[in-house]
Design an enzyme around this catalytic site. Structure first.
Site, mmCIF file in Angstrom:
data_model
loop_
_atom_site.group_PDB
_atom_site.id
_atom_site.type_symbol
_atom_site.label_atom_id
_atom_site.label_comp_id
_atom_site.label_asym_id
_atom_site.label_seq_id
_atom_site.Cartn_x
_atom_site.Cartn_y
_atom_site.Cartn_z
ATOM 1 N N MET A 8 0.806 -1.219 0.000
ATOM 2 C CA MET A 8 0.000 0.000 0.000
ATOM 3 C C MET A 8 0.847 1.280 0.000
ATOM 4 S SD MET A 8 -2.840 -1.472 -0.293
ATOM 5 C CE MET A 8 -4.137 -0.259 -0.038
ATOM 6 N N ARG A 9 2.006 1.230 -0.624
ATOM 7 C CA ARG A 9 2.844 2.427 -0.744
ATOM 8 C C ARG A 9 3.129 2.696 -2.206
ATOM 9 N NH1 ARG A 9 3.269 4.834 4.351
ATOM 10 N NH2 ARG A 9 3.410 3.181 5.898
ATOM 11 N N ASN A 65 1.813 -4.907 -10.325
ATOM 12 C CA ASN A 65 0.918 -4.594 -9.207
ATOM 13 C C ASN A 65 -0.465 -5.148 -9.497
ATOM 14 O OD1 ASN A 65 0.018 -3.249 -6.816
ATOM 15 N ND2 ASN A 65 -0.913 -1.675 -8.096
ATOM 16 N N HIS A 115 -4.467 -4.299 -8.642
ATOM 17 C CA HIS A 115 -5.301 -3.215 -8.130
ATOM 18 C C HIS A 115 -6.762 -3.662 -8.093
ATOM 19 C CE1 HIS A 115 -6.484 0.818 -7.150
ATOM 20 N NE2 HIS A 115 -7.453 0.707 -8.041
HETATM 21 C C1 GAR Z 1 -6.107 -6.676 -2.592
HETATM 22 O O1 GAR Z 1 -7.481 -6.476 -2.820
HETATM 23 C C2 GAR Z 1 -5.299 -5.842 -3.570
HETATM 24 O O2 GAR Z 1 -5.885 -5.714 -4.830
HETATM 25 C C3 GAR Z 1 -5.283 -4.512 -2.862
HETATM 26 O O3 GAR Z 1 -5.114 -4.815 -1.492
HETATM 27 C C4 GAR Z 1 -5.679 -6.102 -1.235
HETATM 28 C C5 GAR Z 1 -4.623 -6.942 -0.578
HETATM 29 O O4 GAR Z 1 -5.132 -8.158 -0.137
HETATM 30 N N1 GAR Z 1 -4.219 -3.674 -3.337
HETATM 31 C C6 GAR Z 1 -4.298 -2.348 -3.409
HETATM 32 O O5 GAR Z 1 -5.280 -1.717 -3.078
HETATM 33 C C7 GAR Z 1 -3.047 -1.682 -3.952
HETATM 34 N N2 GAR Z 1 -3.256 -0.282 -4.102
HETATM 35 P P1 GAR Z 1 -4.149 -9.336 0.260
HETATM 36 O O6 GAR Z 1 -3.122 -8.743 1.242
HETATM 37 O O7 GAR Z 1 -5.056 -10.329 0.953
HETATM 38 O O8 GAR Z 1 -3.509 -9.858 -0.971
#
Ligand code: GAR
Length: 271
Positions: free
Chosen positions: A135-136, A157, A159
């Protein structure tokens, strides 16, 4: 790249995507091996998932770097090869008119954290870096030190939205609150903007009238666990290529965009 690729991962939280990727490597759905898992967050649950599979882990604690800079801005030690002008000229994470002091302190703290990540990553040579719920945002300082060479970018990545709609930190929430009738997830290469890099793959789901944010997240994550391994396998098979496209619009305007092309098996072998 040989028979399998070496994959490094960065996470911030629970790591269910990380788990899907590790499992796909172990089952042979991805011709790859996870060689490290790093995090910006010492409490990320996903670090335990990595340890269970004997994958080396490390943490660069972004929050503590940001806190020290806020408390004692003069004491921060910038990387020797850091060049503020160069980085700020290429960064495109902030809208025009943003507070320059805020941007400066963002760049400084992130470059320090990114130098920390690069140093840890040095022990584990890798072919592909996957951001799995990391998340960075990265600055060009980090991106340019991973994407060396002129070939295919190598930071991916995932998203939680159908980009370019709903970039940012709450893709499923933003999709729901907007009243969208479909939602989805996107895998893309990282560029200097926020969730703006060339798209590799997307999957979509229908949003029904009785869906909630939670049910949307569940539908989306289930698709993420399929999509991410599929895209990583395309990279492992050498089937991803980027191309700079230029389109002429009516009225003389031109649109330029770097896109990902997925080539077939034979073309991949020929490269
Ligand atoms: C996932 O939904 C991913 O798409 C999102 O965080 C979640 C992580 O879940 N990523 C973002 O929002 C990136 N900006 P996880 O830790 O269970 O894989």
């Amino acid at each position: 790249m040989g028979n399998y690729i070496r994959i490094g991962a960065l996470i911030s939280g629970g790591g269910t995507n990380l788990q899907a990727i590790i499992d796909s490597c172990e089952s042979g759905k991805i011709d790859g091996k996870m060689v490290f898992v790093g995090s910006d967050n010492p409490d990320a649950k996903g670090l335990e998932r990595a340890s269970k599979h004997n994958i080396p882990t490390f943490v660069v604690d972004y929050s503590s770097i940001i806190r020290s800079h806020r408390n004692e801005p003069d004491r921060i030690k910038l990387p020797d090869d850091f060049n503020m002008e160069d980085i700020s000229s290429r960064l495109s994470l902030f809208p025009a008119g943003s507070d320059p002091l805020k941007i400066k302190s963002f760049i400084i703290t992130r470059a320090v954290a990114e130098a920390g990540l690069l140093e840890k990553m040095q022990s584990y040579p890798f072919d592909l870096l996957v951001l799995a719920g990391f998340m960075r945002n990265f600055t060009p300082y980090f991106i340019d030190r991973v994407n060396t060479g002129s070939g295919i970018p190598r930071i991916m990545n995932i998203h939680p939205a159908l980009l370019p709609a709903f970039p940012g930190t709450d893709g499923y929430g933003d999709t729901f609150r907007y009243g969208s009738k479909i939602g989805g997830c996107t895998v893309h290469f990282i560029d200097y903007g926020e969730d703006s890099g060339p798209i590799i793959g997307q999957k979509a789901f229908q949003i029904e009238p009785d869906d909630t944010i939670d049910s949307i997240k569940k539908k989306g994550l289930t698709l993420e666990w399929e999509l991410y391994p599929e895209c990583i396998q395309l990279f492992a098979q050498n089937r991803l290529k980027t191309a700079r496209m230029t389109y002429a619009l009516e009225g003389g305007k031109r649109v330029e965009r770097t896109i990902v092309q997925i080539v077939n098996g034979e073309e991949a072998l020929g490269r």
